[in-house]
Write a protein that holds these residues in place. Structure first.
Motif, short mmCIF file in Angstrom:
data_model
loop_
_atom_site.label_atom_id
_atom_site.label_comp_id
_atom_site.label_asym_id
_atom_site.label_seq_id
_atom_site.Cartn_x
_atom_site.Cartn_y
_atom_site.Cartn_z
N ALA A 25 3.60 10.74 -3.80
CA ALA A 25 4.66 9.74 -3.69
C ALA A 25 6.04 10.66 -3.43
N GLU A 66 0.58 -1.12 0.04
CA GLU A 66 0.13 -0.14 -0.04
C GLU A 66 0.82 1.25 -0.24
N LEU A 67 0.24 2.43 -0.61
CA LEU A 67 0.98 3.73 -0.49
C LEU A 67 -0.13 4.70 -0.08
N ARG A 68 0.36 5.48 0.74
CA ARG A 68 -0.39 6.89 1.10
C ARG A 68 0.68 8.26 0.67
N SER A 91 4.46 8.27 1.27
CA SER A 91 4.92 7.02 1.21
C SER A 91 6.42 7.04 0.33
N GLY A 119 9.84 4.16 5.71
CA GLY A 119 8.64 4.01 4.36
C GLY A 119 7.68 5.10 4.11
N THR A 120 8.13 6.23 4.86
CA THR A 120 7.24 7.35 4.69
C THR A 120 8.18 8.73 5.20
N LYS A 174 10.83 -1.91 3.05
CA LYS A 174 9.65 -2.64 2.32
C LYS A 174 10.23 -2.88 0.72
#
Length: 995
Positions: free
Chosen positions: A628, A523-525, A528, A664-665, A564
């Motif tokens: 992103a 998943e991406l937010r 991310s 990861g973010t 990840k």
């Protein structure tokens, strides 16, 4: 009567810029007849040297990497041996010139401690002028160069006096000539430079001149480092795989450069896979002090990459120039520059534990950007300087373009000498460097009382005040303290679209894009990470931050954290030395475990060569409009540069790159939120994986050894099998292939005659583009991927090139047809004529049609209509990219009217015959009510003698508006270039008439 007196040099320069080459030659002869000493004899000596040097060149074997050598100095020795009979005559001619130098009386021997002498040098103390003692060290280098090259023709005694009297003359923006000791190129800018040189040889031939005059007269080093892309990552085989792709894509370019290394003398080409140009320059090519034919003088360099300034950390004066300026310097032309002001930046205290050199440079960048240092030197001084390593200094110097200075200079001191020994320079060489610099008052010893020097302005930073930080999301000088990052990120989501805003609606900010990554749920937010890259000369040259990254990876592995798999991680060292010390320290295996396998030795992600993202990742971003992120240890993060799909790009230290990859973010508060969960089920925080300064220092002490540098650079010019197997013909003139999509003969000298075209204004021009502030060279001439629906793509497809073989704009800079089509082709460019629409299009004013910029420009040219560009502040900031001037010229742009220009880009515009104009203070296109739909007239005289540097120019429009601008021709020499239609036609005409 003789032309003498304080204004003689100005009269000469004005005469030369206003005359045809033949007239200038007659004037030269007249002066020589009427004034036998020193100018006439000097001119005869100069011609003798030229003739002697041509004979030297013809007797030297043509070499690329066939010569076995260990250093630039030993290579020079081998060349001398090969040409010794002719060189004896050459040396005698030089000796005659030296005796006629206006300052030959201060040519002094430098004794060796054990007897004999190192050589002779032009002694600044021997001038016995108290003003010199107060000069900044950076200005002393300009002074020494002027004295050593003072022939009262190219460099006059008046020029020397201007520099000595710097405190009074610098505020007056006086012009001085400067002759750098050498020129540095990388392949993206080097290919068009060699294309231009090859084309200039053809032009000389066509004009009946000696094409062999087009040859570098100073050492030229070209390092191929900009072509490698991260096609393969997270693999033990990545280096080999990426190099194979690199050669497949660039075989034609590489063969052309190999031809150039054989066709042009005094040119060293360092093959692909060797490292990043600025790190190679720092660790190997930088001489610090030259000893040429027994004459000692400071190393100085101009380069076709803006980060040439990295060498300033070694005490070598160096900065970026346009490719066309560099070509002129190669051919023996003095650079004309405004004598700069110098900002004194005092450092005190020491860095706190956990603070890196990257944190320091981002802090310095923000301070200097706020202070305003465009066109100035920055000189670092104070007891704090002695407490930071050479690598840390180089990091600060590297980012001079980001804070806007011409140089960020650190004078040579004992730390410099220690670094020279560490990097394999011999004890004898280091002894010579120290002896010369001390004797000529160019050495700083922080163990002795410091003489107070005068600066144009002053800044101070206590190193203990520096805190961990990153910069972004769209500009290098937008620094964000690490503790404020989460809050800053959320404000960026809220803010309207701009340098610190994405305008994401509140109800969309928590969006989650779920997808399958190779069968694994992902998943991406917003925020991310999809790219985490340890890259760039800025940081990979610094063992403390590289080993620090390794320690972060080690601690994370031991605690059970893992990056990840859908984050594209990469490590691209600036030289093979980095690999050696990461392996010796045992830390490379931990970086590998986190996905930071070595992918190649070159610039990679920092210049947009980040390679493709996995299709599933790209689709998740595009289909869900995710903001992103990329975090990289680079120096540039402008929109569209790192990757088309990463709209938020942050600059950070290598250890922080690893930390953010693990998180990861960028949407995280490292002080309060855990990075992840360890193998014991407990939360792991930033503080748990961050190494202490002592841990890093211990790793550096035990792992970074002199033999690593020696073995790396002894092998560097031997090439590699793929390079060595490239076969090229040996010929003075290049055989152009009309079918080539990489190397194409440019039209710059088509129909050129010996008579210059003269000055000109602009009449009834349309506005091609109307820009706001901070349009960078990445916007004007992108280096990254060629978009599938662009004019450049269409051109390639029409010639049978598959999409997979498009390569990048940067790799195709040897083809003017593609680069013209790529001009203003950045997908993130904002043109006000489009009323808010983002992308590489414009409005064709006569018809109102929306077209690609290239297609609109082609229509204007076909109709015989001139165009101009309107812009805001900082136009042309970013990389020193000569195609950002060549491209607009080929599109038919005659002038750019902006609030302000970046230094190198303004010079490049002049060099291509484009008129740079600045709005008056407080005015711009908006305040003047200009929409870009008008037609423009620029009132410039047709007689070059009626134009002076910095004069006011009236601009009128067809709807009755009238306003005054400043013509940004900053020197008399720039006016000469404009009169000749650019710097290269000027040089050709001068060399053609030179006997």
């Amino acid at each position: 009567m003789p032309i003498t007196g304080p204004h003689s040099s100005a009269l000469l320069r004005r005469a030369f810029r206003s005359s045809s080459s033949s007239t200038a030659t007659r004037l030269h002869s007249t002066i020589a007849r009427t004034q036998p000493s020193p100018i006439a004899s000097q001119c005869r000596s100069y011609n003798g040297v030229s003739s002697a040097f041509r004979n030297v060149r013809s007797s030297i074997p043509r070499w690329s990497h066939g010569v076995d050598w260990k250093s630039p100095a030993t290579l020079t020795s081998q060349i001398r041996t090969a040409a010794s009979p002719v060189l004896e005559r050459f040396h005698r001619t030089l000796a005659t010139m030296a005796s006629q130098n206006a300052f030959s009386g201060i040519l002094t021997g430098l004794p060796k401690p054990g007897g004999g002498e190192f050589g002779k040098f032009y002694s600044l103390p021997a001038l016995n002028d108290p003003r010199i003692d107060k000069l900044p060290y950076s200005i002393r280098i300009l002074l020494e160069s002027a004295i050593r090259n003072c022939d009262n023709f190219q460099v006059t005694k008046e020029d020397v006096e201007k520099i000595i009297d710097w405190e009074k003359t610098a505020p007056k923006q006086v012009e001085i000539p400067f002759k750098p000791a050498r020129v540095l190129l990388q392949d993206f800018t080097g290919v068009p430079a060699v294309v231009d040189l090859a084309c200039m040889r053809d032009a000389m031939n066509n004009l009946g001149g000696d094409s062999d005059k087009i040859n570098p007269l100073v050492p030229v080093d070209l390092v191929i480092d900009h072509s490698v892309q991260v096609d393969v990552a997270r693999s033990e085989n990545a280096v080999q795989a990426n190099m194979e792709f690199e050669f497949q894509r660039n075989k034609e370019r590489f063969a052309f450069l190999k031809w150039g290394s054989k066709a042009f003398h005094n040119m060293l080409v360092v093959p692909p896979g060797s490292g990043i140009v600025h790190q190679v320059n720092l660790e190997y090519l930088g001489r610090v002090v030259f000893n040429t034919d027994g004459v000692l003088y400071p190393d100085s360099v101009v380069g076709t990459d803006s980060h040439t300034t990295m060498i300033d950390g070694l005490g070598v004066a160096g900065w970026g120039v346009g490719g066309i300026e560099a070509e002129a310097a190669m051919l023996g032309q003095p650079m004309s520059m405004v004598l700069p002001g110098v900002v004194g930046f005092k450092l005190s205290g020491k860095l706190r534990d956990g603070v890196t050199a990257t944190d320091l440079v981002l802090t310095v960048t923000q301070m200097l950007r706020k202070h305003g240092v465009v066109g100035k030197f920055v000189e670092f001084h104070g007891e704090g300087v002695g407490k930071i390593s050479l690598a840390d200094r180089a990091t600060i110097a590297n980012m001079s373009p980001e804070y806007g200075a011409t140089m960020g200079f650190f004078p040579v001191d004992n730390v410099t000498l220690q670094y020279l020994r560490l990097t394999g320079r011999s004890d004898d060489t280091v002894a010579m460097i120290e002896a010369y610099l001390r004797a000529n008052n160019m050495f700083v010893d922080y163990n002795e009382p410091q003489v107070e020097r005068v600066y144009s302005s002053y800044l101070e930073l206590d190193l203990s005040d520096v805190e961990p930080c990153i910069s972004g999301p769209k500009r290098p000088h937008d620094r964000v303290p690490l503790k404020e990052m989460k809050a800053d990120w959320h404000s960026c989501l809220d803010n309207k679209v701009g340098f610190k805003g994405f305008a994401v609606p509140k109800d969309s900010q928590d969006k989650v894009a779920k997808f399958s990554f190779h069968g694994e749920p992902a998943e991406l937010r917003h925020g991310s990470l999809v790219i985490a890259a340890i890259t760039s000369c800025t940081n990979t040259s610094n063992p403390s931050v590289m080993l620090g990254a390794g320690l972060v990876a080690k601690k994370a592995c031991e605690l059970g954290l893992k990056v990840k798999p859908w984050i594209k991680t990469s490590l691209a060292p600036g030289s093979g030395v980095v690999t050696k010390y990461l392996l010796k320290s045992g830390l490379q295996k931990y970086l590998d475990e986190q996905g930071f396998n070595i992918v190649g030795y070159g610039c990679t992600t920092c210049i947009g060569n980040s390679g493709e993202l996995d299709e599933t990742v790209g689709a998740a971003i595009s289909e869900n409009d995710i903001i992103a992120s990329a975090v990289l240890s680079g120096n540039r993060n402008f929109e569209g540069r790192v990757h088309p799909l990463t709209r938020a790009n942050y600059l950070a230290s290598p250890p922080l790159v690893v930390a953010y990859a693990l998180a990861g973010t960028v949407d995280i508060d490292f002080e309060k939120e855990p990075i992840g969960v360890g193998k014991d089920g407990k939360d792991v925080y930033f503080r748990d994986i961050w190494p202490s300064n002592q841990e890093i220092a211990d790793a550096v002490q035990s792992s970074v050894l002199p033999d690593m540098f020696k073995s790396t650079y002894e092998a560097i010019t031997k090439g590699n099998p793929m390079w060595n197997n490239l076969g090229v013909e040996e010929s003075k003139l290049y055989s152009w292939d009309s079918k080539s999509t990489y190397i194409h003969e440019p039209p710059y000298f088509k129909n050129m005659t010996m008579d210059p075209p003269g000055a000109h204004g602009v009449k009834d021009a349309y506005c091609l583009l109307n820009f706001g502030d901070s349009i960078t060279t990445d916007h004007i001439s992108p280096a990254g991927s060629i978009q599938k629906d662009s004019p450049a793509a269409k051109y390639l497809l029409e010639r049978g090139v598959d999409r997979k073989d498009f390569n990048s704009y940067g790799s195709r800079r040897g083809n003017d047809e593609i680069m013209a089509r790529g001009t203003f082709a950045n997908i993130r460019i904002v043109n006000k004529l489009l009323n808010g629409e983002v992308g590489p299009k414009t409005v064709h004013i006569p018809t109102g049609e929306k077209l690609s910029v290239f297609d609109a420009a082609s229509r204007y040219k076909a109709a015989g209509q001139d165009t101009i560009v309107l812009a805001g502040a900082e136009y042309g900031s970013g990389s020193s990219r000569d195609w950002a001037a060549k491209g607009p010229m080929l599109l038919g742009v005659k002038a750019v009217i902006a609030k302000s220009f970046e230094r190198i880009h303004r010079s490049n515009l002049v060099g291509m015959g484009i008129i740079p104009l600045c709005f008056k203070a407080g005015e711009d296109a908006d305040t003047l009510g200009l929409t870009g739909h008008e037609r423009y007239n620029i009132d410039l005289p047709n007689n070059i003698n009626e134009i002076r540097p910095g004069q006011d120019v009236t601009v009128t429009t067809d709807n009755g508006k009238s306003f005054t601008c400043t013509a940004r021709f900053d020197t008399e020499v720039e006016l000469a270039y404009f009169n000749h239609g650019g710097i290269l036609p000027y040089v050709i005409r001068q060399l053609t008439t030179q006997k």
